[in-house]
Each structure stands twice: as structure tokens, then as C-alpha cells.
Motif scaffolding. Structure first.
Motif, short mmCIF file in Angstrom:
data_model
loop_
_atom_site.label_atom_id
_atom_site.label_comp_id
_atom_site.label_asym_id
_atom_site.label_seq_id
_atom_site.Cartn_x
_atom_site.Cartn_y
_atom_site.Cartn_z
N ALA B 98 0.84 -1.20 0.00
CA ALA B 98 0.00 0.00 0.00
C ALA B 98 0.88 1.24 0.00
O ALA B 98 1.81 1.36 0.79
CB ALA B 98 -0.92 0.00 1.22
N GLN B 99 0.54 2.19 -0.90
CA GLN B 99 1.29 3.44 -1.00
C GLN B 99 1.29 4.18 0.34
O GLN B 99 2.26 4.84 0.70
CB GLN B 99 0.68 4.30 -2.10
N THR B 100 0.18 4.02 1.07
CA THR B 100 0.06 4.69 2.37
C THR B 100 1.20 4.33 3.31
O THR B 100 1.70 5.18 4.04
CB THR B 100 -1.27 4.31 3.05
N TYR B 101 1.61 3.06 3.32
CA TYR B 101 2.70 2.64 4.21
C TYR B 101 3.99 3.37 3.85
O TYR B 101 4.72 3.82 4.72
CB TYR B 101 2.95 1.12 4.11
N VAL B 102 4.26 3.44 2.56
CA VAL B 102 5.49 4.09 2.12
C VAL B 102 5.44 5.58 2.46
O VAL B 102 6.41 6.14 3.00
CB VAL B 102 5.71 3.89 0.60
N TRP B 103 4.31 6.20 2.17
CA TRP B 103 4.16 7.62 2.48
C TRP B 103 4.29 7.87 3.98
O TRP B 103 4.97 8.80 4.41
CB TRP B 103 2.81 8.14 1.97
N ALA B 104 3.59 7.05 4.76
CA ALA B 104 3.63 7.21 6.22
C ALA B 104 5.08 7.11 6.71
O ALA B 104 5.53 7.96 7.48
CB ALA B 104 2.76 6.16 6.90
N ALA B 105 5.79 6.12 6.23
CA ALA B 105 7.17 5.92 6.68
C ALA B 105 8.04 7.11 6.28
O ALA B 105 8.82 7.62 7.08
CB ALA B 105 7.74 4.63 6.08
N ARG B 106 7.85 7.58 5.04
CA ARG B 106 8.66 8.71 4.57
C ARG B 106 8.38 9.96 5.40
O ARG B 106 9.29 10.70 5.75
CB ARG B 106 8.38 9.00 3.09
N SER B 107 7.11 10.20 5.72
CA SER B 107 6.80 11.41 6.47
C SER B 107 7.19 11.26 7.94
O SER B 107 7.28 12.25 8.66
CB SER B 107 5.33 11.80 6.32
N LEU B 108 7.42 10.04 8.39
CA LEU B 108 7.92 9.85 9.76
C LEU B 108 9.45 9.85 9.79
O LEU B 108 10.06 9.51 10.79
CB LEU B 108 7.38 8.55 10.36
N GLY B 109 10.06 10.21 8.66
CA GLY B 109 11.50 10.40 8.66
C GLY B 109 12.31 9.27 8.07
O GLY B 109 13.53 9.31 8.10
#
Lengths: 272, 204
Positions: B98-109
Motif C-alpha cells: 500500500a502506497q500509504t505505508y510508504v508515504w507514512a514511513a517517509r513522512s515519519l522520517g
């Protein structure tokens, strides 16, 4: 309303969006999702983006978060151009964004781990935010073992643990039942009151927008532009009792009228 | 005889483990490339699907020609059999993160180099494990095939030499041991992975 020159003061969470245009390349040709959108969010301000479903609200947040790049225009945070994701902007997603392979504790500590904070400090900061959102005792549960409301609380704790300048929230309570949603809205207001972070909150729920926001930006149907900005001058702290107050109802009537115009427009367009 | 059998079991297990570990490593690497990078998918996937169509048994003469009668050809054959199911499983998982996981991880640093271990691999783990479990069965088939043709120890060697002297009892004994090894490995794999990764058992 719109301030075209970026401010250069310290990190306080001042957002300036200038002529933000986003076009996606689709098989049938380019689709314009956002059309030259400009707005400012002041430090510590709670702004709701209100619009009909599919109007491009989430795209605005994704651009603010740095997940997608503007086709045209710029976004500044405290005078600095934003073009990639970062922990200075905490994103709370609508749903299914917690890492299902991590316990509550590891989800909340994820950002701290990425910031190379380890051991006792990471544990203590993580615990502090687990406690803040009322999940003490659930540290070792997996997301699949939690209710929807609890999942969103973890999502909130996870970003708050990094002490971001800005909270970006993409219909975070949209999939919760009505009672849980009210409790979560009150929890968010409490947290916001304590932390005074800048919040950009996307919703299609008029009640939610009025209850939470200092200012509501009503968006037009796709491509999204600004239809009207409504200042919500209701006293704080607010609770859900407010929804029957006279001022609340009059703002609601006005906001509903604006939303109604846009959804009628979409409805007619879809029927050809 | 009893001492010989253990020696054979040990030899077969060694081949199984070495080939399996190699096959899984390359399978996960390949699946990550084809599942996440469009260019890699365009170039490597068609090639992989062609190679996948060759049955491991048909590779035996080639493996012996290239790698000789020593252990290398056995390892290669097991590696070959294990590689493809693990690749397919990993590819399926990696291409549906899911793209959301990648985005979430990226925005968490999370930096790009963190994504594989922190997000992509765990997010596709159920698919990877499914491929790895299928590969266990294939792994033992390949060990047996490799040992039938030119080995000096191992369960497959034991079965083929017993056959030459018509010792049906020994053939059956070796066969039961081979089947037992496969079944125990499979159950051990399932037992271990469900306990190490309890979240793979949730239905959500």
C-alpha cells in the motif's frame, strides 16, 4: 487574505500555498485536480478544508506532506520551500496507515527510531504519547487487535511523538461511528489546546469542520479552488454540545448552502 | 547401516539448507527488483518466466556439465528450484505494498534506504512466506533429483543404489526418511513463522 511573500521567521508552522496547481497524467489526458490554489495557515491555527468528495482535498494534503510535487506553484513552511516528505509535518491518514507488523509501541516509536533516538529515551517519549491518547495498557497490541478509534489514536500519537510543526489530517475520523468520532474530535481539540500546533484538517463533514476549526476553507468541485473562507468565531474550549448553539447553526446553514451548490454542480455534470 | 543413513540424512540436509538459503536470498532480491522497479520488471520478468518453465530435472545434465559432480551442482539445482516460487511470491507482495505505508514511513522520517527493511519486506511478508513454503517442497524434490544423478551420499543416492540391488526394504526406509524430512521442515517452517510473525495470522 493571501500573502504572496514568504515569511522568514523561526520554525512556528506558518504555511503559505501560492498558486498551487496539480495535474495528473491519465490515459485520457491530463486531469487538473487543483487549480491555482492560494491560501495561508497561520502558526497554531486550526484550518479545515471542506469540500465534496473527490474534489481534490486529499491532493492538497498530499502536496503539503510532500508526497506529490506541485505541477505549478509553491508551498512554503516558515519560509522554506517544501518538496519532500519530512517529520516536521505529521500526517494522520484516513485509515489503514498503521504498520500492521508493529505493535502499538513500535508504531508510535517508529519516527523516533528513524531519528536515531534509542533506548530509554525512545521508550519514555513513546510511552508519553501512548498515555496522552489514552492507550496505556495497549502497548503490545497489534493494529489488527484495535478498534478503528484506537487505531486513529495510535496514528495521532505516532506523529505527535516527533513534535511536528504541522499536523496534516486527511479525514481521520471519517470511517468511525458517530459516537467514537465525537470522542476523537474532543480528544484532538484537547491535544491541540495543549500543543498549539498548526493543523490542516480535511473533511467533508460540515459539523466536524465547524466544531474543530478556527477557519474553514470551502473548496469548489474539481479542479479544486477556494469558494469561500469562513471564520469560525465560536468560543473555546469547544465540546460537542455546541452543535445546537445558535451561532453554530447559522454557520452550518451557510456552509451547507455553499457545499450544496458544489455538489449540485457535480451531480448535474455527472448526469451530462 | 544405521550410521550410513544418518550420514546420508546429514548430506541431504546440508544440500537442502545451502540451496534453500541461496534460492530464498536471490528470490527475495529479484522479487524486490521486479516488484518495485518498473524497468527491472520489464527486463527481468520475461526472462525469469522463461527460465522458470524449465523443469529442474531437465537442468541436471547441464548442472553437472557446468558445475561438476561435486557439491556445487547439487547446491545449484536446489537453488534453481527454490528461486522461482520465492521470486513469484516476493514479486506479488512487493508490487502490492500500500502506497500509504510508504508515504507514512517517509513522512515519519524514513530515508529511502530504510524502506526495504522497515516497510517493503514486512508489508509483503505474507506473500514472501507463502513462496518460501512452496519452495520447501520443491527444495526436497531437487535434492532427490540431484542425488539420483551422480552423488556419493545422501538420501537420493541411498534410494537409487538400493534400487540397483533390489533392496525394497532399504528403498522404503530411505523414502520414508525423505518424506519425513520434507514434512518436518514444512511444519517447522509454519510453526516458527507464525510465532516470530504473529501478525501474519490476523485477518485484517
Amino acid at each position: 487574505m493571501v500573502d504572496s511573500k514568504p515569511v522568514t521567521n523561526n520554525a512556528v508552522g506558518h504555511i503559505q500555498v501560492n498558486s498551487l496547481t496539480v495535474r495528473f497524467q491519465r490515459a485520457e489526458g491530463p486531469v487538473e485536480v487543483l487549480d491555482a490554489l492560494s491560501f495561508t495557515v497561520l502558526p497554531g491555527e486550526f484550518v479545515c478544508l471542506l469540500g465534496t468528495s473527490g474534489c481534490g482535498k486529499s491532493t492538497i494534503l498530499n502536496a503539503l506532506a510532500g508526497f506529490i510535487s506541485p505541477t505549478e506553484g509553491t508551498i512554503h513552511l516558515d519560509g522554506r520551500v517544501l518538496n519532500s516528505p519530512g517529520p516536521d509535518r505529521g500526517m494522520v491518514f484516513q485509515k489503514h496507515a498503521l504498520f500492521p507488523w508493529m505493535t502499538v509501541r513500535r508504531n508510535v516509536e517508529f519516527g523516533l527510531k528513524m531519528a536515531r533516538i534509542s533506548g530509554e529515551l525512545r521508550r519514555r517519549v513513546g510511552q508519553q504519547f501512548i498515555d496522552l491518547v489514552g492507550l496505556t495498557g495497549f502497548e503490545n497490541r497489534y493494529p489488527a487487535e484495535l478498534s478503528g478509534g484506537m487505531e486513529q489514536r495510535v496514528g495521532l500519537a505516532r506523529v505527535l511523538a516527533l513534535d511536528p510543526l504541522v499536523l496534516l489530517m486527511d479525514e481521520p475520523f471519517g470511517s468511525l461511528d458517530a459516537q467514537t468520532r465525537l470522542l476523537m474530535q474532543e480528544l484532538l481539540l484537547r491535544v491541540w489546546d495543549e500543543t498549539k500546533k498548526t493543523v490542516v484538517f480535511v473533511t467533508h463533514d460540515v459539523d466536524e469542520a465547524i466544531l474543530l476549526a478556527d477557519r474553514i476553507i470551502v473548496l469548489t468541485a474539481r479542479p479544486a479552488g477556494i469558494k469561500e473562507q469562513i471564520d469560525v468565531c465560536l468560543p473555546r474550549p469547544r465540546s460537542s454540545d455546541l452543535v445546537t448553539a445558535h451561532e453554530f447553526v447559522s454557520i452550518k446553514q451557510h456552509a451547507l448552502k455553499l457545499i450544496r451548490e458544489e455538489s449540485d454542480f457535480v451531480f448535474r455534470a455527472e448526469r451530462g | 547401516m544405521a550410521g550410513d543413513l544418518w550420514k546420508d540424512v546429514l548430506a541431504s540436509c546440508r544440500r537442502a539448507v545451502v540451496g534453500y538459503v541461496l534460492g530464498c536470498s536471490f528470490g527475495i532480491l529479484l522479487g524486490t527488483l521486479t516488484g518495485r522497479i518498473r524497468l527491472a520488471n520489464r527486463v527481468l520478468s520475461p526472462l525469469g518466466h522463461v527460465l522458470r518453465a524449465f523443469p529442474p530435472v531437465a537442468i541436471v545434465p547441464l548442472a553437472i556439465t557446468w558445475f561438476g559432480l561435486a557439491e556445487t551442482s547439487k547446491y545449484f539445482l536446489v537453488f534453481w528450484g527454490v528461486l522461482f516460487p520465492v521470486w513469484i511470491g516476493t514479486h506479488a507482495g512487493m508490487s502490492h505494498v500500500a502506497q500509504t505505508y510508504v508515504w507514512a514511513a517517509r513522512s515519519l522520517g524514513a530515508k529511502r534506504q530504510h524502506l526495504f527493511a522497515e516497510v517493503l519486506l514486512p508489508a509483503s511478508l505474507t506473500h514472501v512466506l507463502a513462496g518460501m513454503r512452496v519452495a520447501i517442497g520443491i527444495c526436497f524434490i531437487c535434492v532427490f533429483v540431484a542425488e539420483m544423478a551422480g552423488a556419493y551420499e545422501g538420501i537420493g543416492f541411498r534410494i537409487s543404489t538400493s534400487y540397483l540391488v533390489f533392496r525394497v526394504d532399504r528403498m522404503l526406509a530411505a523414502l520414508i526418511v525423505l518424506g519425513g524430512m520434507g514434512a518436518i521442515s514444512d511444519q517447522l517452517f509454519h510453526f516458527t513463522t507464525t510465532r516470530v510473525f504473529p501478525w501474519t495470522q490476523f485477518n485484517k
